[in-house]
Design an enzyme around this catalytic site. Structure first.
Site, PDB file in Angstrom:
ATOM      1  N   LYS A  18       2.477   3.925   7.539  1.00 41.92           N
ATOM      2  CA  LYS A  18       1.639   3.278   8.445  1.00 41.92           C
ATOM      3  C   LYS A  18       1.216   3.963   9.776  1.00 41.92           C
ATOM      4  CE  LYS A  18       3.257  -1.183   6.576  1.00 41.92           C
ATOM      5  NZ  LYS A  18       3.834  -2.428   6.708  1.00 41.92           N
ATOM      6  N   ARG A  51      10.230  -0.190   0.950  1.00 39.57           N
ATOM      7  CA  ARG A  51       9.027  -0.125   0.215  1.00 39.57           C
ATOM      8  C   ARG A  51       8.251   1.021   0.333  1.00 39.57           C
ATOM      9  NH1 ARG A  51       3.618  -1.598   0.453  1.00 39.57           N
ATOM     10  NH2 ARG A  51       2.690  -2.869  -1.468  1.00 39.57           N
TER      11      ARG A  51
END
Length: 267
Positions: A208, A248
């Protein structure tokens, strides 16, 4: 030991690997590789949630993900469907998905809680304040950890009222969703407060932007995929130490190795 959820993006526009696995056969092969690398769960998604991403019609989403879910479930994998659409969630369960991973926490589609209750599968409820095109307009918190925990507890209560028992609920703090860089770090530091609520907790930091920003601010050039995966592995280990149920990630192998090292250190 903390479980690993491997992400399989059957999309042309995901921020990290958009287009690589849009072909059904490529997506299935990728899922099988992730499973061989140590993924405990395969999370299959057909709609990107990157900032600014366009919404996908549920029919197209189902066309992308259902053949992949069917084949991976038939191969013995535990499969999760990453969707905000109740119709896609129901269809995915029919072909073998056992977890519904809704990044909107049931807020984008009012039928999601009902579908999850009727299907009797696990539901990931993520913290969410709006779609990707305007979510940062809602990134205002008095105390990000306290506010996220409060809002997730409310969603959990609404899910229970819809007929979903706490044992089937998984909470996700929604790292990167309606949260700016420093707010993501604050939420990660506050993970013990969310873990203390009771249900299982899933955390996804993989590749991210807030990780890339950190890496690039420290020098060393662009935050390549490899550098982001290493940073993801570190945050995954720290999340595991905070007691989360699963992480995840996109690179399962490096995360698996990092978690094993941390477990050996502790034991």
């Amino acid at each position: 030991m903390t479980l690993i959820m491997g992400a399989v993006n059957v999309t042309p526009d995901s921020f990290s690997d958009g287009g690589r696995y849009l072909n059904v056969d490529d997506a299935i092969a990728h899922g099988l590789r992730l499973r061989a690398d140590g993924a405990d769960i395969l999370d299959i998604g057909g709609e990107s949630t990157r900032p600014g991403a366009e919404r996908v019609d549920p029919a197209l989403e189902r066309e992308r993900v259902l053949p992949v879910i069917r084949e991976l479930a038939a191969a013995g994998a535990q499969v999760s469907v990453d969707t905000m659409h109740a119709s896609t969630a129901a269809a995915a369960v029919e072909v073998g998905a056992r977890i519904i991973n809704d990044v909107a926490g049931g807020l984008a589609d009012p039928d999601m809680l009902r579908v999850a209750a009727e299907c009797e599968v696990d539901l990931v409820i993520s913290h969410w304040r709006g779609h990707s095109d305007d979510m940062y307009a809602h990134a205002q918190y008095a105390d990000v950890t306290r506010d996220v925990v409060t809002e997730l507890v409310q969603r959990m209560e609404e899910a229970a009222a819809a007929g979903i028992p706490p044992a089937r609920i998984i909470l996700d703090p929604g790292i990167g969703f309606a949260k700016r860089g420093a707010q993501n770090w604050q939420m990660l530091r506050g993970l013990p407060a969310l873990v203390g609520v009771g249900p299982r907790v899933l955390v996804g930091t993989s590749r991210k932007r807030f990780l890339a920003d950190l890496l690039e601010s420290g020098g060393g050039g662009p935050a390549t995929e490899q550098r982001r995966d290493l940073a993801t592995a570190v945050t995954s280990v720290l999340a595991a130490q905070a007691g989360v149920w699963a992480v995840r990630v996109h690179d399962v192998a490096v995360t698996r190795d990092a978690l094993r090292v941390a477990e050996a250190w502790r034991s």
